[in-house]
Design an enzyme around this catalytic site. Structure first.
Site, mmCIF file in Angstrom:
data_model
loop_
_atom_site.group_PDB
_atom_site.id
_atom_site.type_symbol
_atom_site.label_atom_id
_atom_site.label_comp_id
_atom_site.label_asym_id
_atom_site.label_seq_id
_atom_site.Cartn_x
_atom_site.Cartn_y
_atom_site.Cartn_z
ATOM 1 N N HIS A 1 -3.784 10.144 -1.917
ATOM 2 C CA HIS A 1 -3.646 11.212 -2.899
ATOM 3 C C HIS A 1 -4.968 11.974 -3.020
ATOM 4 O O HIS A 1 -6.046 11.367 -3.037
ATOM 5 C CB HIS A 1 -3.294 10.635 -4.273
ATOM 6 N N HIS B 1 -0.413 6.926 2.883
ATOM 7 C CA HIS B 1 -0.857 8.216 2.356
ATOM 8 C C HIS B 1 -2.044 8.034 1.423
ATOM 9 O O HIS B 1 -2.272 6.952 0.870
ATOM 10 C CB HIS B 1 0.278 8.938 1.613
ATOM 11 N N TYR C 1 -1.712 -0.739 -5.293
ATOM 12 C CA TYR C 1 -2.743 -0.035 -6.045
ATOM 13 C C TYR C 1 -3.450 -0.999 -6.989
ATOM 14 O O TYR C 1 -2.837 -1.929 -7.539
ATOM 15 C CB TYR C 1 -2.132 1.101 -6.864
ATOM 16 N N ARG D 1 7.308 4.073 1.038
ATOM 17 C CA ARG D 1 6.446 5.235 1.148
ATOM 18 C C ARG D 1 5.578 5.124 2.392
ATOM 19 O O ARG D 1 5.021 4.073 2.695
ATOM 20 C CB ARG D 1 5.506 5.342 -0.070
ATOM 21 N N TYR E 1 4.429 0.911 1.141
ATOM 22 C CA TYR E 1 4.929 0.050 0.055
ATOM 23 C C TYR E 1 6.326 0.490 -0.366
ATOM 24 O O TYR E 1 6.696 1.653 -0.237
ATOM 25 C CB TYR E 1 3.976 0.060 -1.145
#
Length: 239
Positions: A162, A160, A108, A157, A147
């Site tokens: 959000h 995906h 991120y 994870r 990640y």
């Protein structure tokens, strides 16, 4: 007389097991975050239900986050689109839809993310659009990478994105995650599996869509979001 799709229908609450539990032992963060006492109902006032007005005039849309200016971000460009619908399949127009996600390397663009993966100066990972009169919305982005997240041994994870949806005020916000078909990490992910009902979990997985796909440009995925009712999309926030 047969009811039309526009006729009012009685509210049908989500079936048991179709929404995530506050406390999911396999998702370790819920130990510290879930309520330990009975919830207290705080009735909404006019302040919570009527403002602010979310419009593109005040909150500019950012539908293409696959690069900055003429510089393309690294990774696989994709198109994600769908509709915001109510429990009877009717469109919900003028809904502010926001996304945030990791880049193609699974990192991120945030100071708290210190994962040992490269940042991409041409990918900021946040977008915003408003659904149109038919409830449609659309983003051009980069397929996010997996990640590690230290929830358990060798925890990763799945890919995906959000999603956040706002109604007419701050008290009308819903948050969920969209996953990709065929991801081998899904059966292993405690967050995805917070939703006990298999059919409800599957509503979190986007469908590959050839109509959204653009030739020689990007693959397309459809992710329709149902706000409430028996077929509601699982959300992270109580409704």
């Amino acid at each position: 007389m047969q009811e039309s799709a526009r006729d009012p229908q009685p509210f049908r609450p989500p079936a048991a097991g179709t929404q995530p539990s506050y406390d999911t032992p396999a998702y370790l963060s819920t130990r510290a975050r879930h309520p330990t006492q009975a919830l207290v109902l705080a009735p909404h006032t006019v302040t919570e239900t009527t403002g602010p007005r979310f419009t593109s005039a005040r909150f500019p849309s950012l539908a293409d986050i696959s690069g900055t200016g003429a510089q393309a971000a690294q990774g696989e460009r994709i198109i994600v689109g769908g509709r915001v619908l109510d429990e009877d399949g009717r469109p919900v127009p003028h809904t502010m839809v926001e996304i945030w996600q990791a880049n193609a390397a699974g990192r991120y663009a945030h100071a708290l993310d210190q994962h040992n993966a490269p940042l991409d100066p041409n990918f900021h990972g946040v977008g915003r659009v408003f659904s149109d009169a038919e409830g449609r919305w659309r983003f051009v982005t980069i397929k996010p990478g997996a990640y590690p997240w230290r929830n358990h041994a060798n925890a990763w994870r799945p890919n995906h994105i959000h999603f956040s949806l706002f109604g007419q005020g701050f008290a009308q916000r819903l948050i969920t995650q969209m996953y990709f078909p065929g991801d081998p990490l899904l059966p292993l992910d405690p967050i995805f599996n917070c939703v006990p009902d298999v059919a409800a979990r599957d509503r979190l997985i986007a469908d590959f869509d050839l109509e959204i796909t653009q030739p020689e440009y990007a693959l397309g995925y459809r992710f329709d979001i149902v706000l409430r009712g028996r077929g509601a999309t699982p959300f992270e926030e109580p409704r």
